[in-house]
Design a protein around this motif. Sequence first.
Motif, mmCIF file in Angstrom:
data_model
loop_
_atom_site.group_PDB
_atom_site.id
_atom_site.type_symbol
_atom_site.label_atom_id
_atom_site.label_comp_id
_atom_site.label_asym_id
_atom_site.label_seq_id
_atom_site.Cartn_x
_atom_site.Cartn_y
_atom_site.Cartn_z
ATOM 1 N N ALA A 1 0.812 -1.213 0.000
ATOM 2 C CA ALA A 1 0.000 0.000 0.000
ATOM 3 C C ALA A 1 0.848 1.268 0.000
ATOM 4 O O ALA A 1 0.307 2.373 -0.103
ATOM 5 C CB ALA A 1 -0.923 0.002 1.212
ATOM 6 N N GLY A 2 2.160 1.120 0.128
ATOM 7 C CA GLY A 2 3.045 2.273 0.138
ATOM 8 C C GLY A 2 3.130 2.976 1.476
ATOM 9 O O GLY A 2 3.693 4.063 1.576
ATOM 10 N N ILE A 3 2.569 2.341 2.520
ATOM 11 C CA ILE A 3 2.612 2.947 3.847
ATOM 12 C C ILE A 3 4.028 2.877 4.410
ATOM 13 O O ILE A 3 4.489 3.804 5.085
ATOM 14 C CB ILE A 3 1.623 2.230 4.791
ATOM 15 N N ILE B 1 -5.709 -13.766 -2.291
ATOM 16 C CA ILE B 1 -4.274 -14.062 -2.263
ATOM 17 C C ILE B 1 -3.949 -15.154 -3.268
ATOM 18 O O ILE B 1 -2.956 -15.080 -3.999
ATOM 19 C CB ILE B 1 -3.850 -14.469 -0.846
ATOM 20 N N ALA B 2 -4.790 -16.184 -3.327
ATOM 21 C CA ALA B 2 -4.571 -17.269 -4.278
ATOM 22 C C ALA B 2 -4.812 -16.812 -5.717
ATOM 23 O O ALA B 2 -4.136 -17.271 -6.645
ATOM 24 C CB ALA B 2 -5.486 -18.444 -3.955
ATOM 25 N N LEU B 3 -5.746 -15.872 -5.896
ATOM 26 C CA LEU B 3 -6.092 -15.385 -7.242
ATOM 27 C C LEU B 3 -5.664 -13.931 -7.389
ATOM 28 O O LEU B 3 -6.413 -13.090 -7.860
ATOM 29 C CB LEU B 3 -7.607 -15.537 -7.477
ATOM 30 N N ARG B 4 -4.437 -13.649 -7.005
ATOM 31 C CA ARG B 4 -3.961 -12.264 -6.964
ATOM 32 C C ARG B 4 -3.915 -11.604 -8.330
ATOM 33 O O ARG B 4 -3.952 -10.375 -8.435
ATOM 34 C CB ARG B 4 -2.590 -12.209 -6.304
ATOM 35 N N THR B 5 -3.812 -12.390 -9.395
ATOM 36 C CA THR B 5 -3.775 -11.803 -10.733
ATOM 37 C C THR B 5 -5.169 -11.428 -11.229
ATOM 38 O O THR B 5 -5.300 -10.717 -12.225
ATOM 39 C CB THR B 5 -3.143 -12.790 -11.733
ATOM 40 N N GLU C 1 -5.495 -4.630 -6.798
ATOM 41 C CA GLU C 1 -4.476 -4.546 -5.754
ATOM 42 C C GLU C 1 -5.095 -4.247 -4.386
ATOM 43 O O GLU C 1 -4.664 -4.814 -3.369
ATOM 44 C CB GLU C 1 -3.465 -3.458 -6.117
ATOM 45 N N THR C 2 -6.107 -3.384 -4.353
ATOM 46 C CA THR C 2 -6.732 -3.042 -3.074
ATOM 47 C C THR C 2 -7.356 -4.264 -2.411
ATOM 48 O O THR C 2 -7.261 -4.438 -1.191
ATOM 49 C CB THR C 2 -7.816 -1.970 -3.284
ATOM 50 N N GLY D 1 -7.101 -8.655 1.596
ATOM 51 C CA GLY D 1 -6.963 -10.082 1.852
ATOM 52 C C GLY D 1 -5.808 -10.372 2.793
ATOM 53 O O GLY D 1 -5.917 -11.211 3.696
ATOM 54 N N LEU D 2 -4.689 -9.673 2.599
ATOM 55 C CA LEU D 2 -3.536 -9.851 3.479
ATOM 56 C C LEU D 2 -3.870 -9.431 4.909
ATOM 57 O O LEU D 2 -3.510 -10.121 5.879
ATOM 58 C CB LEU D 2 -2.345 -9.038 2.957
#
Length: 213
Positions: free
Chosen positions: A36-38, A159-163, A167-168, A173-174
């Motif tokens: 997230a760039g944090i 996470i399993a289907l990250r593609t 991104e959000t 999910g993480l």
Amino acid sequence: MSSKIEVLLPAALIRIFAFAGFISAAILLVNAAKRAGIIPTSPFTQLAAPIAQIAAIGLVIGMYLLVSRKARTLAASGAVISVTSLAGLVGVEFVLNLVFPYIGQDVVAVLRSGPLGIALTVVSMLFLLGTVIFMLALWRTSSVPKGAIILYTASSLPIALRTVFPETVLQLGLIGLAVAAAFLATWMLRNIPRTTAGDGVANRVQSAAVIAP
């Protein structure tokens, strides 16, 4: 109040596996913050990323040990698939964090289109399959909070289907997986067996001492 589970397991072993769950949760939050760039990407965050999967292996093994007598085949199948896929995801995280950032996007695209892409997909599908089976076993046979099971399963999907997901959604999910892992680790600590292997040995020694002339 959750009921204690009567199995012959060393309490220290369960605490170690629970601690691994907390470590996995912490690293997952770091990964989410990084994406997230944090927090900035650094050698530390890149090297720490695979630790989440390594620690998650301990969490899965610990939960399986607590429910194995009741869950049996279903939990065993889910645990084996989960541990196998998590071991594979360790390699995935090394590639994503320690290889891809240092090569061109055209090379990354070529690698993803070859055997590496197939391997990444297989590992991700195994992770999802193992998660669903293992969480189903926990749902049916244990006192694990149902909310933690639902959150863990739902968070594993992006996470399993990250593609496939934005991104959000992956970042959420993480975070969700981190929260669920922490809840599961807490449940493990609350369900440490009253009767441990060490206690059993001590009781037998005491009994022998009383019986002996």
